[in-house]
Scaffold this motif. Structure first.
Motif, PDB file in Angstrom:
ATOM      1  N   ASN A 116       7.901  -3.642  14.092  1.00 33.09           N
ATOM      2  CA  ASN A 116       6.919  -2.679  13.608  1.00 33.09           C
ATOM      3  C   ASN A 116       5.807  -2.491  14.636  1.00 33.09           C
ATOM      4  OD1 ASN A 116       8.147  -2.306  11.014  1.00 33.09           O
ATOM      5  ND2 ASN A 116       7.383  -4.322  10.442  1.00 33.09           N
ATOM      6  N   TRP A 117       5.548  -1.247  14.982  1.00 35.71           N
ATOM      7  CA  TRP A 117       4.477  -0.932  15.919  1.00 35.71           C
ATOM      8  C   TRP A 117       3.888   0.434  15.570  1.00 35.71           C
ATOM      9  CZ3 TRP A 117       5.507   3.648  18.231  1.00 35.71           C
ATOM     10  CH2 TRP A 117       6.855   4.015  18.402  1.00 35.71           C
ATOM     11  N   VAL A 118       2.675   0.653  16.023  1.00 31.01           N
ATOM     12  CA  VAL A 118       2.008   1.930  15.762  1.00 31.01           C
ATOM     13  C   VAL A 118       1.157   2.280  16.967  1.00 31.01           C
ATOM     14  CG1 VAL A 118       0.002   0.894  14.610  1.00 31.01           C
ATOM     15  CG2 VAL A 118       0.672   3.252  14.075  1.00 31.01           C
ATOM     16  N   LYS A 161      -5.837  18.595  15.248  1.00 27.23           N
ATOM     17  CA  LYS A 161      -7.172  18.271  15.758  1.00 27.23           C
ATOM     18  C   LYS A 161      -8.080  17.655  14.709  1.00 27.23           C
ATOM     19  CE  LYS A 161      -7.415  21.672  19.509  1.00 27.23           C
ATOM     20  NZ  LYS A 161      -8.077  22.923  19.979  1.00 27.23           N
ATOM     21  N   ASN A 162      -7.713  17.765  13.430  1.00 30.85           N
ATOM     22  CA  ASN A 162      -8.652  17.368  12.384  1.00 30.85           C
ATOM     23  C   ASN A 162      -8.104  16.316  11.428  1.00 30.85           C
ATOM     24  OD1 ASN A 162     -11.135  19.340  12.601  1.00 30.85           O
ATOM     25  ND2 ASN A 162      -9.303  20.570  12.996  1.00 30.85           N
ATOM     26  N   THR A 163      -7.042  15.658  11.813  1.00 29.94           N
ATOM     27  CA  THR A 163      -6.577  14.524  11.017  1.00 29.94           C
ATOM     28  C   THR A 163      -6.058  13.450  11.950  1.00 29.94           C
ATOM     29  OG1 THR A 163      -5.293  13.911   9.055  1.00 29.94           O
ATOM     30  CG2 THR A 163      -4.156  15.227  10.724  1.00 29.94           C
ATOM     31  N   LYS A 164      -5.902  12.254  11.452  1.00 34.28           N
ATOM     32  CA  LYS A 164      -5.353  11.157  12.238  1.00 34.28           C
ATOM     33  C   LYS A 164      -3.853  11.369  12.394  1.00 34.28           C
ATOM     34  CE  LYS A 164      -7.159   8.576   9.136  1.00 34.28           C
ATOM     35  NZ  LYS A 164      -8.119   9.574   8.633  1.00 34.28           N
ATOM     36  N   VAL A 165      -3.364  11.309  13.624  1.00 35.81           N
ATOM     37  CA  VAL A 165      -1.950  11.509  13.897  1.00 35.81           C
ATOM     38  C   VAL A 165      -1.440  10.290  14.659  1.00 35.81           C
ATOM     39  CG1 VAL A 165      -0.193  13.028  14.850  1.00 35.81           C
ATOM     40  CG2 VAL A 165      -2.360  14.004  14.050  1.00 35.81           C
ATOM     41  N   LEU A 166      -0.454   9.621  14.085  1.00 36.88           N
ATOM     42  CA  LEU A 166       0.082   8.388  14.663  1.00 36.88           C
ATOM     43  C   LEU A 166       1.585   8.484  14.831  1.00 36.88           C
ATOM     44  CD1 LEU A 166      -1.792   5.768  12.410  1.00 36.88           C
ATOM     45  CD2 LEU A 166      -2.505   6.582  14.672  1.00 36.88           C
ATOM     46  N   GLU A 167       2.117   7.624  15.690  1.00 38.27           N
ATOM     47  CA  GLU A 167       3.552   7.388  15.780  1.00 38.27           C
ATOM     48  C   GLU A 167       3.814   5.984  15.265  1.00 38.27           C
ATOM     49  OE1 GLU A 167       4.594   7.981  19.852  1.00 38.27           O
ATOM     50  OE2 GLU A 167       4.879  10.123  19.598  1.00 38.27           O
ATOM     51  N   LEU A 168       4.842   5.851  14.439  1.00 37.26           N
ATOM     52  CA  LEU A 168       5.168   4.555  13.835  1.00 37.26           C
ATOM     53  C   LEU A 168       6.624   4.219  14.099  1.00 37.26           C
ATOM     54  CD1 LEU A 168       4.646   2.143  11.842  1.00 37.26           C
ATOM     55  CD2 LEU A 168       5.361   3.711  10.007  1.00 37.26           C
ATOM     56  N   GLY A 169       6.856   3.042  14.665  1.00 39.01           N
ATOM     57  CA  GLY A 169       8.193   2.468  14.727  1.00 39.01           C
ATOM     58  C   GLY A 169       8.261   1.402  13.667  1.00 39.01           C
ATOM     59  N   CYS A 170       9.278   1.440  12.805  1.00 34.67           N
ATOM     60  CA  CYS A 170       9.251   0.513  11.677  1.00 34.67           C
ATOM     61  C   CYS A 170      10.647   0.095  11.237  1.00 34.67           C
ATOM     62  CB  CYS A 170       8.490   1.114  10.496  1.00 34.67           C
ATOM     63  SG  CYS A 170       9.263   2.585   9.808  1.00 34.67           S
ATOM     64  N   ASN A 171      10.675  -1.056  10.604  1.00 36.15           N
ATOM     65  CA  ASN A 171      11.867  -1.512   9.910  1.00 36.15           C
ATOM     66  C   ASN A 171      11.604  -1.414   8.408  1.00 36.15           C
ATOM     67  OD1 ASN A 171      10.277  -3.790   9.250  1.00 36.15           O
ATOM     68  ND2 ASN A 171      10.988  -4.888  11.059  1.00 36.15           N
ATOM     69  N   LEU A 227       7.706  -4.652   4.038  1.00 33.59           N
ATOM     70  CA  LEU A 227       6.342  -4.365   3.609  1.00 33.59           C
ATOM     71  C   LEU A 227       5.355  -4.509   4.755  1.00 33.59           C
ATOM     72  CD1 LEU A 227       6.247  -6.093   0.094  1.00 33.59           C
ATOM     73  CD2 LEU A 227       6.397  -3.647   0.598  1.00 33.59           C
ATOM     74  N   ASP A 228       5.713  -5.302   5.760  1.00 41.38           N
ATOM     75  CA  ASP A 228       4.849  -5.439   6.930  1.00 41.38           C
ATOM     76  C   ASP A 228       4.666  -4.105   7.634  1.00 41.38           C
ATOM     77  OD1 ASP A 228       3.421  -7.065   9.004  1.00 41.38           O
ATOM     78  OD2 ASP A 228       5.069  -6.328  10.253  1.00 41.38           O
ATOM     79  N   ALA A 229       5.688  -3.254   7.588  1.00 45.14           N
ATOM     80  CA  ALA A 229       5.574  -1.937   8.204  1.00 45.14           C
ATOM     81  C   ALA A 229       4.454  -1.134   7.557  1.00 45.14           C
ATOM     82  CB  ALA A 229       6.900  -1.187   8.098  1.00 45.14           C
ATOM     83  N   VAL A 230       4.319  -1.258   6.243  1.00 38.21           N
ATOM     84  CA  VAL A 230       3.239  -0.566   5.530  1.00 38.21           C
ATOM     85  C   VAL A 230       1.882  -1.093   5.988  1.00 38.21           C
ATOM     86  CG1 VAL A 230       2.234  -0.084   3.274  1.00 38.21           C
ATOM     87  CG2 VAL A 230       4.718  -0.158   3.537  1.00 38.21           C
ATOM     88  N   ASP A 231       1.761  -2.413   6.074  1.00 35.73           N
ATOM     89  CA  ASP A 231       0.486  -3.003   6.482  1.00 35.73           C
ATOM     90  C   ASP A 231       0.103  -2.585   7.893  1.00 35.73           C
ATOM     91  OD1 ASP A 231       0.213  -4.339   4.061  1.00 35.73           O
ATOM     92  OD2 ASP A 231       1.295  -6.104   4.769  1.00 35.73           O
ATOM     93  N   VAL A 232       1.084  -2.548   8.794  1.00 35.67           N
ATOM     94  CA  VAL A 232       0.809  -2.187  10.184  1.00 35.67           C
ATOM     95  C   VAL A 232       0.234  -0.778  10.282  1.00 35.67           C
ATOM     96  CG1 VAL A 232       1.929  -1.619  12.386  1.00 35.67           C
ATOM     97  CG2 VAL A 232       2.461  -3.772  11.236  1.00 35.67           C
ATOM     98  N   VAL A 233       0.882   0.185   9.635  1.00 39.53           N
ATOM     99  CA  VAL A 233       0.417   1.562   9.772  1.00 39.53           C
ATOM    100  C   VAL A 233      -0.842   1.805   8.943  1.00 39.53           C
ATOM    101  CG1 VAL A 233       1.844   2.558   7.921  1.00 39.53           C
ATOM    102  CG2 VAL A 233       1.142   3.982   9.850  1.00 39.53           C
ATOM    103  N   TYR A 234      -0.972   1.168   7.794  1.00 40.27           N
ATOM    104  CA  TYR A 234      -2.165   1.411   6.991  1.00 40.27           C
ATOM    105  C   TYR A 234      -3.405   0.843   7.671  1.00 40.27           C
ATOM    106  CZ  TYR A 234      -5.449   1.838   3.183  1.00 40.27           C
ATOM    107  OH  TYR A 234      -6.552   2.173   2.433  1.00 40.27           O
ATOM    108  N   ARG A 235      -3.269  -0.301   8.326  1.00 43.59           N
ATOM    109  CA  ARG A 235      -4.410  -0.838   9.075  1.00 43.59           C
ATOM    110  C   ARG A 235      -4.848   0.145  10.155  1.00 43.59           C
ATOM    111  NH1 ARG A 235      -1.782  -5.985   8.672  1.00 43.59           N
ATOM    112  NH2 ARG A 235      -0.821  -5.654  10.716  1.00 43.59           N
ATOM    113  N   ALA A 236      -3.875   0.736  10.847  1.00 41.69           N
ATOM    114  CA  ALA A 236      -4.213   1.703  11.902  1.00 41.69           C
ATOM    115  C   ALA A 236      -4.876   2.945  11.314  1.00 41.69           C
ATOM    116  CB  ALA A 236      -2.958   2.080  12.675  1.00 41.69           C
ATOM    117  N   LEU A 237      -4.385   3.419  10.191  1.00 40.89           N
ATOM    118  CA  LEU A 237      -4.995   4.579   9.551  1.00 40.89           C
ATOM    119  C   LEU A 237      -6.412   4.265   9.091  1.00 40.89           C
ATOM    120  CD1 LEU A 237      -1.894   5.711   7.482  1.00 40.89           C
ATOM    121  CD2 LEU A 237      -3.003   7.095   9.246  1.00 40.89           C
ATOM    122  N   ALA A 238      -6.612   3.105   8.505  1.00 40.05           N
ATOM    123  CA  ALA A 238      -7.927   2.716   8.002  1.00 40.05           C
ATOM    124  C   ALA A 238      -8.910   2.495   9.141  1.00 40.05           C
ATOM    125  CB  ALA A 238      -7.810   1.455   7.153  1.00 40.05           C
TER     126      ALA A 238
END
Length: 238
Positions: A169-171, A208-218, A221-232
């Motif tokens: 999992n990476w973001v 331009k007006n929202t958070k835009v990320l790339e997520l690599g995931c399996n 549930l850790d995948a959810v935590d990884v991306v949600y931390r980045a969004l937050a």
């Protein structure tokens, strides 16, 4: 026969013949004398011309697809666009996870339901995004792909994530031409010049007006935590 709905905040007259589209749109029905802002005519004459493209799709399926396309075309006239994504809501924000079909975006958003007690699916395939009074909102629509996971609600947009499968999992932030190309792949591109201009303008506002990320995931549930931390984290930094 036209029936009246409120879809993505817009009064919509929709004429459809088959149970699937009628059933999916039931939660959006309204009784109002307000003039329609979108009008989607019957697709019965168009359907035979599309049947050869995917013989496995029935006339009922094609009505569902074509009414969605027609809604999207007219949505462009109202500072909106649709994105091929699964939209999940948590803590009052909608997060859109977009990817090619079969990548696992619905599998990922289902993990959010397990991870967060308040999470729910706003739309599992074709959420709408609109710019209203300078702010971006995500909407559920009746067109939710192979599922009936959609809710007739407007929710502030919290982020857009382009998802891909990965053993780990990476973001990372999405940026540049890669970000633009990822979005354009997941929306309608066969447009006439005036609507292409509107779509590109709306895509520019969205990116331009929202958070835009790339997520690599399996599938964890850790995948959810990884991306949600980045969004937050990105939300707190703004």
């Amino acid at each position: 026969m036209y029936r009246r709905y409120r879809i993505a905040g817009l009064i919509t007259d929709l004429d459809c013949d088959y149970p699937r589209t009628i059933r999916q749109a039931r939660a959006y029905r309204v009784e109002t004398d307000q003039q329609p802002e979108i009008r989607i005519p019957s697709q019965r004459e168009k359907i035979p011309g599309f049947m050869h493209l995917s013989p496995d799709l029935s006339a009922e399926d094609w009505e569902y697809v074509l009414t969605c396309q027609e809604f999207y075309l007219q949505l462009l006239d109202h500072q909106g666009m649709m994105v091929h994504a699964s939209a999940v809501v948590h803590n009052g924000k909608a997060y859109l996870f977009s990817a090619d079909s079969g990548t696992g975006k619905s599998t990922h958003t289902q993990l959010w339901l397990k991870r967060f007690a308040d999470a729910y699916i706003l739309n599992d395939d074709k959420p709408a995004v609109r710019l209203e009074q300078g702010k971006l909102f995500a909407y559920g629509t009746p067109w939710s792909g192979k599922t009936d996971w959609n809710v007739n609600q407007r929710v502030p947009l919290g982020g857009l994530v382009f998802l891909q499968r990965s053993p780990e999992n990476w973001v990372r932030p999405a940026s540049g031409s890669r970000m633009v190309n990822s979005l354009l792949k997941q929306t309608i591109r066969r447009l006439d010049a005036p609507r292409m201009e509107k779509m590109l303008a709306m895509a520019d506002v969205l990116l331009k007006n929202t958070k835009v990320l790339e997520l690599g995931c399996n599938i964890s549930l850790d995948a959810v935590d990884v991306v949600y931390r980045a969004l937050a984290e990105r939300e707190e930094a703004q």
